[in-house]
Design a protein around this motif. Structure first.
Motif, short mmCIF file in Angstrom:
data_model
loop_
_atom_site.label_atom_id
_atom_site.label_comp_id
_atom_site.label_asym_id
_atom_site.label_seq_id
_atom_site.Cartn_x
_atom_site.Cartn_y
_atom_site.Cartn_z
N GLY A 98 0.79 -1.23 0.00
CA GLY A 98 0.00 0.00 0.00
C GLY A 98 0.82 1.27 0.00
O GLY A 98 0.29 2.36 -0.28
N PHE A 99 2.12 1.17 0.30
CA PHE A 99 2.96 2.37 0.40
C PHE A 99 3.27 2.93 -0.99
O PHE A 99 3.01 4.11 -1.27
N GLU A 100 3.83 2.10 -1.84
CA GLU A 100 4.32 2.58 -3.14
C GLU A 100 3.18 3.06 -4.03
O GLU A 100 3.34 4.04 -4.79
N GLU A 101 2.03 2.40 -3.94
CA GLU A 101 0.90 2.79 -4.79
C GLU A 101 0.48 4.24 -4.54
O GLU A 101 0.04 4.95 -5.46
N GLN A 102 0.62 4.69 -3.28
CA GLN A 102 0.19 6.05 -2.94
C GLN A 102 1.15 7.13 -3.45
O GLN A 102 0.83 8.32 -3.41
N LEU A 103 2.33 6.71 -3.91
CA LEU A 103 3.29 7.67 -4.44
C LEU A 103 3.19 7.82 -5.95
O LEU A 103 3.86 8.69 -6.53
N VAL A 104 2.40 6.98 -6.59
CA VAL A 104 2.19 7.14 -8.02
C VAL A 104 1.48 8.48 -8.28
O VAL A 104 0.44 8.76 -7.68
N GLY A 105 2.06 9.32 -9.14
CA GLY A 105 1.47 10.62 -9.44
C GLY A 105 2.11 11.78 -8.71
O GLY A 105 1.77 12.94 -8.98
N VAL A 106 3.05 11.52 -7.78
CA VAL A 106 3.70 12.63 -7.07
C VAL A 106 4.69 13.33 -8.00
O VAL A 106 5.14 12.76 -9.01
N THR A 107 5.05 14.56 -7.67
CA THR A 107 6.02 15.34 -8.47
C THR A 107 7.15 15.80 -7.57
O THR A 107 7.02 15.83 -6.33
N ALA A 108 8.27 16.15 -8.18
CA ALA A 108 9.42 16.64 -7.41
C ALA A 108 9.04 17.90 -6.65
O ALA A 108 8.39 18.80 -7.19
N GLY A 109 9.43 17.99 -5.34
CA GLY A 109 9.11 19.14 -4.51
C GLY A 109 7.82 18.97 -3.72
O GLY A 109 7.54 19.76 -2.82
N GLU A 110 7.05 17.94 -4.05
CA GLU A 110 5.76 17.72 -3.37
C GLU A 110 5.98 17.06 -2.01
O GLU A 110 6.92 16.28 -1.82
N GLU A 111 5.08 17.39 -1.07
CA GLU A 111 5.06 16.71 0.22
C GLU A 111 3.82 15.83 0.26
O GLU A 111 2.72 16.28 -0.09
N LYS A 112 4.00 14.60 0.68
CA LYS A 112 2.91 13.63 0.60
C LYS A 112 2.89 12.79 1.88
O LYS A 112 3.91 12.31 2.34
#
Length: 444
Positions: free
Chosen positions: A202-216
């Protein structure tokens, strides 16, 4: 002792063995006399206990040993005199059974199937074709491309590009449980390939779509069976700062790639690839040649086969094929499997060729060395990572397992011996034609 033949039909043999009571008594006395010098008994000096007293004390116990040794001796003498070699362990039965009493003669029935006489084979008359395939430049180039893909690098995507599955995300993160950071839950500049399943589900799936500089913030639950008990089953929140998003790119096919795989330069790596490919082709070609060689040998010989060996082999073939057709059944709790005519025919071929190769190997004094056995055990042990030593010790203590490993080694060495004597013709073919020839082996 009297040995009388009661059956001689084909390869089947049966004998009646009579051991007289006097012979048994003499054998017991011999064993007592051997033990007498070491026996100590109250009232007697060591080695001075009368035989009559020893017999009264230990005679009954020694009687069974004497009977077994006498029968074994009779069997060994019979095989030595007759030249028979039993196909399987002889069946030995005591005719009187539980009715036998001390002081009576012992009547034994022994039956077995003899190994047949193997006819001579003129190995020099054998004609065998050996296929030879060379690795061409295109195959080497394909192999290099595969190596380059496996040795992929990552390069930064354009600013604002969203991370996709397979991309590498470089990030800082801090994990918290109940709002408190936990040990081992933080890192800086951590490179994570999305879809690698390196992190908990469940961890990696939530990072799909992030961009450089983003906080998630990523919220996940540790599995109930997680190795750290204080985290097992708990919810955790990871505050992630995305520092870079990189896309995968194949490595360049150059000297640097070669060095990653232990070669001095690209030419050296190409040479290693070519050698490896052609070594694989040699093994494939050998399998085809071996089948053709066995086919020719099978045509050249004909002799009676021990029914018990054929039946055992047919049962094994039928059982193995049944499990291949029913892969969901792991144990042996299934209906009895009856061999078909096809199974029996295949079993007859295997037994016939097995006996022939054993005879040829024995006459040629073919032996499997200790070093070859050790190498075979080590190769097999690699299938059990982390348990290599236990497997090695298991094989050393298990004669049946040793035989299972020794048999194919012996067979291959006998095949090598036959090939040396046979007339071998090399035939150059393409890799595709070699592959078709190998595939044809499975269809037969």
């Amino acid at each position: 002792m009297q040995v009388t033949e009661t059956l001689n039909e084909g390869l089947k043999r049966a004998y009646s063995i009579t051991v007289t009571a006097a012979e048994l008594d003499e054998k017991v006395n011999e064993k007592l006399a051997e033990a007498q010098p070491e026996v100590e008994m109250k009232g007697f000096r060591k080695g001075k206990v009368p035989l009559a007293l020893l017999k009264k004390q230990f005679g009954q116990r020694l009687l069974g040993e004497a009977m077994q040794e006498t029968v074994d001796s009779a069997m060994n003498k019979h095989f030595e005199d007759s030249g028979d070699r039993p196909a399987m362990q002889p069946k030995v039965e005591m005719k009187d059974g539980e009715d036998w009493k001390e002081g009576q003669d012992v009547n034994i029935e022994m039956s077995y199937e003899a190994l047949p006489e193997i006819p001579e084979v003129d190995l020099k008359s054998l004609k065998v074709e050996r296929l030879v395939a060379k690795a061409d430049d295109a195959e080497v180039e394909d192999a290099l491309k595969n190596l380059a893909e496996n040795a992929q690098d990552f390069k930064s995507r354009e600013a604002g590009a969203k991370a996709a599955d397979g991309d590498q995300v470089v990030m800082d993160f801090v994990g918290k449980v109940d709002g408190e950071p936990f040990e081992g839950g933080a890192a800086e500049d951590f490179p994570l390939v999305l879809g690698s399943n390196q992190f908990i589900p469940g961890f990696e799936e939530q990072l799909v779509g992030v961009t450089a500089g983003e906080e998630k913030s990523v919220t996940v639950n540790f599995p109930d069976e997680y190795q750290a008990e204080h985290l097992a089953g708990k919810e955790a929140v990871f505050d992630c700062t995305i520092k870079d998003v990189k896309e995968p790119v194949a490595a360049q096919i150059d000297d640097e790639l070669a060095k990653k795989f232990g070669a001095e330069d690209l030419d050296a790596l190409e040479g290693q690839i070519r050698e490896r490919l052609e070594a694989e082709y040699v093994q494939a070609a050998r399998a085809v040649m071996k089948r053709n060689l066995l086919d020719e040998l099978d045509k050249m010989v004909s002799f009676d086969l021990p029914p018990s060996l054929v039946e055992s082999e047919a049962q094994q073939i039928a059982h193995q094929l049944w499990h291949e057709e029913n892969p969901d059944v792991e144990g042996h709790d299934h209906p009895e499997i009856e061999p078909t005519e096809e199974h029996i025919e295949l079993a007859e071929r295997r037994v016939r060729l097995g006996l022939l190769l054993a005879e040829l190997g024995q006459k040629a004094e073919v032996e499997v060395t200790d070093a070859e056995m050790t190498q075979a055990i080590m190769n097999q042990a690699r299938q059990y990572p982390g348990q290599e030593r236990q497997f090695f010790e298991f094989v050393q203590q298990n004669q049946q397992m040793q035989q299972q490993l020794r048999a194919p080694l012996f067979e291959d060495k006998v095949i090598d011996y036959i090939v040396e004597l046979a007339e071998v013709t090399d035939k150059e073919i393409s890799k595709d034609d070699l592959q078709k020839a190998v595939e044809a082996l499975d269809e037969e």
